[in-house]
Design an enzyme around this catalytic site. Sequence first.
Site, PDB file in Angstrom:
ATOM      1  N   ARG A  81       0.813  -1.216   0.000  1.00 33.57           N
ATOM      2  CA  ARG A  81       0.000   0.000   0.000  1.00 33.57           C
ATOM      3  C   ARG A  81       0.844   1.263   0.000  1.00 33.57           C
ATOM      4  NH1 ARG A  81      -5.267  -1.054   2.047  1.00 33.57           N
ATOM      5  NH2 ARG A  81      -5.355  -3.281   2.385  1.00 33.57           N
ATOM      6  N   THR A  82       1.785   1.322   0.923  1.00 39.06           N
ATOM      7  CA  THR A  82       2.595   2.538   1.040  1.00 39.06           C
ATOM      8  C   THR A  82       3.411   2.748  -0.231  1.00 39.06           C
ATOM      9  OG1 THR A  82       2.708   2.192   3.413  1.00 39.06           O
ATOM     10  CG2 THR A  82       4.290   3.715   2.486  1.00 39.06           C
TER      11      THR A  82
ATOM     12  N   LYS B 115      22.995  -8.351   1.665  1.00 42.66           N
ATOM     13  CA  LYS B 115      22.873  -8.534   3.114  1.00 42.66           C
ATOM     14  C   LYS B 115      24.172  -8.121   3.786  1.00 42.66           C
ATOM     15  CE  LYS B 115      19.193 -11.584   4.187  1.00 42.66           C
ATOM     16  NZ  LYS B 115      18.759 -12.603   3.272  1.00 42.66           N
TER      17      LYS B 115
ATOM     18  N   ARG C  19      11.454   2.348   3.536  1.00 36.44           N
ATOM     19  CA  ARG C  19      10.738   1.572   4.540  1.00 36.44           C
ATOM     20  C   ARG C  19      11.703   0.526   5.067  1.00 36.44           C
ATOM     21  NH1 ARG C  19       5.041   1.101   5.862  1.00 36.44           N
ATOM     22  NH2 ARG C  19       4.685  -0.907   6.829  1.00 36.44           N
TER      23      ARG C  19
ATOM     24  N   HIS D  95       5.819   6.767  11.117  1.00 34.72           N
ATOM     25  CA  HIS D  95       5.294   6.609   9.764  1.00 34.72           C
ATOM     26  C   HIS D  95       4.678   7.954   9.401  1.00 34.72           C
ATOM     27  CE1 HIS D  95       3.899   4.888   6.202  1.00 34.72           C
ATOM     28  NE2 HIS D  95       2.979   4.059   6.624  1.00 34.72           N
TER      29      HIS D  95
END
Lengths: 311, 143
Positions: free
Chosen positions: A56-57, A85, A106, A134
């Site tokens: 969604r974001t 990583k 994010r 957020h």
Amino acid sequence: MIDLRGRHLISPSDLDLREISSIMSLAQSMQQNLSSYASLCRGKILATLFYEPSTRTKLSFESAMLRMGGNILGFSDASTSAVSKGESIADTIRVLDSYADIVVMRHPKEGAPKLAAQYSRVPLINGGDGGHQHPTQTLTDLLTIHMYLGRTSHLKVAFCGDLKYGRTVHSLIETLARYPGATFYLISPEELRLPPRLKEHLEQHSDCALIECRRMEEALPAVDILYMTRIQKERFFNEADYLRLKNSYVLDSDKLAQAKAKMLVMHPLPRVNEIAYEIDSDPRAVYFKQAELGVYARMSLMAHLLGVDGL
Amino acid sequence: MIEVAAIKKGTVIDHIAAGQGLWIFNKLNLGQLGHPVVLLMNVPSKRLGKKDIIKIENYTDVDTAMLGLIGSSITVNIIENEHVVDKVPVFIPDEVRGLFSCGNPRCVTNSDAYVIPLFHLHDARSLAYVCEYCEEITKVAWK
Ligand SMILES: [Zn+2]
């Protein structure tokens, strides 16, 4: 004149109330006249660095940039992406900031966007860091309130559900408390009450009133906004409490009948069962509209940080 | 009692609570300084009952922020010509970089090797510090 060019947004408190107001008013005109902003960001690139998936974001940010005529690149899951990583965030951002004009990050680790911003040469937006902040959700919530109620001060707002772990709630309460005359009704089970440290902070730094309730009915007739959140079953200490209490935090039409005719029902989505489907057609239910307004809030924010808001 | 000669020039860290001397010795990397260092443990003390003392010869640049975090009883004396010429105040630092790690397991400083944890003093009495990155509170507790 508000000038946010080149700034980062890590927490809602990075913005003062005048800056928030400038973002709200541009977002409002974007909503009213979308096509006239269709080339505002032509030639600009947004990088979406999603170290954990949040469809969604990510889509909301991408839609916002595309609607302003810009371009997007990025990844949505660090484990399948080119970000190796073990590479430090500083190294990653020092490479990636040359690929884009603005970045949204994010990250599951709290504080990661703040760290990234220290090394980024382009504006960096926190798209959610663990249970911490957020800020664009908060801007979205504020825009929704602003559009429907025409004000962000002197509001009575009930927050219902998980007030302990819900970062959306924390950010919105902290931000609304910066406006005069706020009253918050906090409706939650004992185990999921607002963290004492946040309460202490509110009491020391704002004039807001805090009223704790166990049941939604105690607050509903009084409030301008009911902000619902999801309660995860695992958050309860035992099954018996969960079964006993779960319906206390579900909004249905019987409960909604006690609310003001102009009250807003908000929810950051996704919902599970805390808002009955029968509510969706009620004009007070604005949670889907909230998701739509999130695009305008992000458009306006990015236009400000890129310095194209005055064009 | 064991006799340890007074140093001519350098630093004496005195009134360390018994048992913390070795820990401070390691944390301040005193073994790596290349200067003569003595660590005295369990020395009788009027004030503390027992205390530890560290003497470092020819070196005066001790990290007092770290000592301030460990205990208010600690005193730091700068020695020249076998005399105390300065007493460096030891106080609880407003800002701490890199001396302890954030208590929040979800904090980026606990998973990113590059970043040095940074904290701001929240409450001096409980030695509570707010993390610059995740904004959670960590209470400094030694041992
Ligand atoms: Zn931290």
